[in-house]
Scaffold this active site. Structure first.
Site, PDB file in Angstrom:
ATOM      1  N   ASP A   1      -8.368 -16.513 -10.995  1.00  0.00           N
ATOM      2  CA  ASP A   1      -9.031 -16.550 -12.302  1.00  0.00           C
ATOM      3  C   ASP A   1     -10.238 -17.480 -12.285  1.00  0.00           C
ATOM      4  O   ASP A   1     -11.284 -17.191 -12.875  1.00  0.00           O
ATOM      5  CB  ASP A   1      -8.048 -17.010 -13.383  1.00  0.00           C
ATOM      6  CG  ASP A   1      -7.016 -15.941 -13.727  1.00  0.00           C
ATOM      7  OD1 ASP A   1      -7.192 -14.786 -13.295  1.00  0.00           O
ATOM      8  OD2 ASP A   1      -6.032 -16.269 -14.429  1.00  0.00           O
TER       9      ASP A   1
ATOM     10  N   GLU B   1     -11.788  -7.252 -11.279  1.00  0.00           N
ATOM     11  CA  GLU B   1     -12.788  -8.096 -10.618  1.00  0.00           C
ATOM     12  C   GLU B   1     -14.157  -7.425 -10.635  1.00  0.00           C
ATOM     13  O   GLU B   1     -15.030  -7.749  -9.838  1.00  0.00           O
ATOM     14  CB  GLU B   1     -12.360  -8.406  -9.175  1.00  0.00           C
ATOM     15  CG  GLU B   1     -12.231  -7.202  -8.278  1.00  0.00           C
ATOM     16  CD  GLU B   1     -10.805  -6.646  -8.210  1.00  0.00           C
ATOM     17  OE1 GLU B   1     -10.472  -6.053  -7.178  1.00  0.00           O
ATOM     18  OE2 GLU B   1     -10.051  -6.804  -9.181  1.00  0.00           O
TER      19      GLU B   1
END
Length: 350
Positions: free
Chosen positions: A238, A264
């Site tokens: 993250d 992503e």
């Protein structure tokens, strides 16, 4: 950049793609004993499309744990991953506003009633005053008028105070609504615009003669991101995503829209931007990320080389949303095929 936004999801898939999602979604819903109502279908439409990564992960976790998709779970999935928790904020604001309007109207109605009674009383006392000859009678009428005038003034003051309070509460609700709107259009992790905001902005561009200006699109995908998550954990992953997002925001122009459109996968939508300038910005971001020496904060362990692949397309006169995005996607995956950590423009696809 996002204006005239909606809290509802928007979809741009062509009919064949939408039909394929339907073909995949219905058997899954049947296998999990899920009624085919509009809300449930939306959940599984987004699930099979693969674009709503967080929803897909949540659904997969429920399936792998043997959980049941009852009405409560379905509602939670829809609110959190399709319409966001902000829908509850909107309901809260709506209810508060309704209560506020009702309370204010009650005060206005009470004032009107008292004003009507006072008007009738003043009219009656005016007639009595015109016919009165006794001093004591005149004094009594004047005393009544003074008392009623004071009461009416008190009511007027109450109304003014109520209207002032209403104005303050409306401003507070307006600010709360702005925050809810931001929440509905922002990615909770990175603070970037989310997929819904990206789709809304795309619709807006294609509804406003996009061929009249240069519009570029950058699509980013972190290389080997799953390996980072597997090795260092999702919390570190993250942080990598947030750092990458910060680079996009740093190098994008103020008029550009930076969004997280998948797990992503990030994007920059670039109005009034030439292909050359888009390439320059993409290369700056790619280079900066590849040279960043990211470490695990707790142990100072290096994360290794973090890189990103980038695909670029520029809007053509015959484009629709899907063709515009598809060329950037193809350029992105060519960058992956060529070894990652590079920028590929659509003109190199052949």
């Amino acid at each position: 950049m996002v204006q005239n936004s909606t809290f509802l999801p928007t979809y741009n898939e062509p009919p064949p793609t939408a039909a394929e999602y339907l073909r995949q979604a219905l058997p899954l819903m049947s296998a999990n004993n899920i009624p085919t109502d509009p809300i449930n279908y939306t959940i599984w439409y987004e699930y099979v499309s693969g674009k709503n990564v967080q929803l897909k992960q949540a659904v997969d976790e429920i399936i792998s744990s043997g959980g049941q998709f009852d009405s409560n779970i379905n509602q939670q999935l829809y609110k959190k991953y399709v319409c966001d928790d902000s829908i509850e904020s909107i309901e809260h604001i709506r209810n508060n506003l309704l209560n506020l309007i009702g309370s204010t109207m009650d005060t206005v109605e009470l004032t009107n009633k008292k004003a009507t009674v006072a008007e009738e009383s003043f009219s009656s006392k005016t007639e009595n005053l015109e016919s009165a000859v006794d001093v004591n009678d005149i004094k009594s009428i004047l005393n009544d008028i003074i008392l009623e005038t004071r009461e009416l003034a008190s009511t007027s003051t109450l109304l003014k105070r109520k209207l002032h309070e209403t104005n303050q509460e409306v401003n507070s609700l307006k600010n709360e609504l702005e925050k809810a709107r931001d929440s509905a259009l922002k990615d909770g992790l990175t603070g970037l615009f989310n997929r819904r905001a990206f789709d809304i902005e795309m619709d807006k561009i294609f509804n406003n003669n996009p061929s009249e200006s240069q519009i570029s699109l950058l699509m980013f995908d972190l290389d080997n991101f799953k390996a980072v998550n597997d090795k260092f954990g999702h919390l570190v992953g993250d942080k990598v995503l947030k750092f990458t997002a910060s680079l996009l925001e740093k190098y994008a122009a103020p008029e550009h829209m930076v969004a997280r459109i998948g797990g992503e996968e990030l994007a920059i939508l670039m109005p009034d931007t030439s292909r050359q300038n888009a390439l320059f910005i993409a290369e700056k971001i790619r280079d900066k990320l590849s040279r960043s020496k990211l470490q695990k904060k707790e142990t100072n362990e290096t994360l290794g080389k973090i890189t990103v692949s980038v695909g670029i397309s520029q809007l053509r006169t015959d484009d629709d949303i899907n063709s515009f995005v598809d060329r950037a996607d193809k350029a992105l995956y060519r960058a992956k095929e060529n070894g990652r950590n590079q920028v590929i423009d659509e003109t190199l696809l052949g």
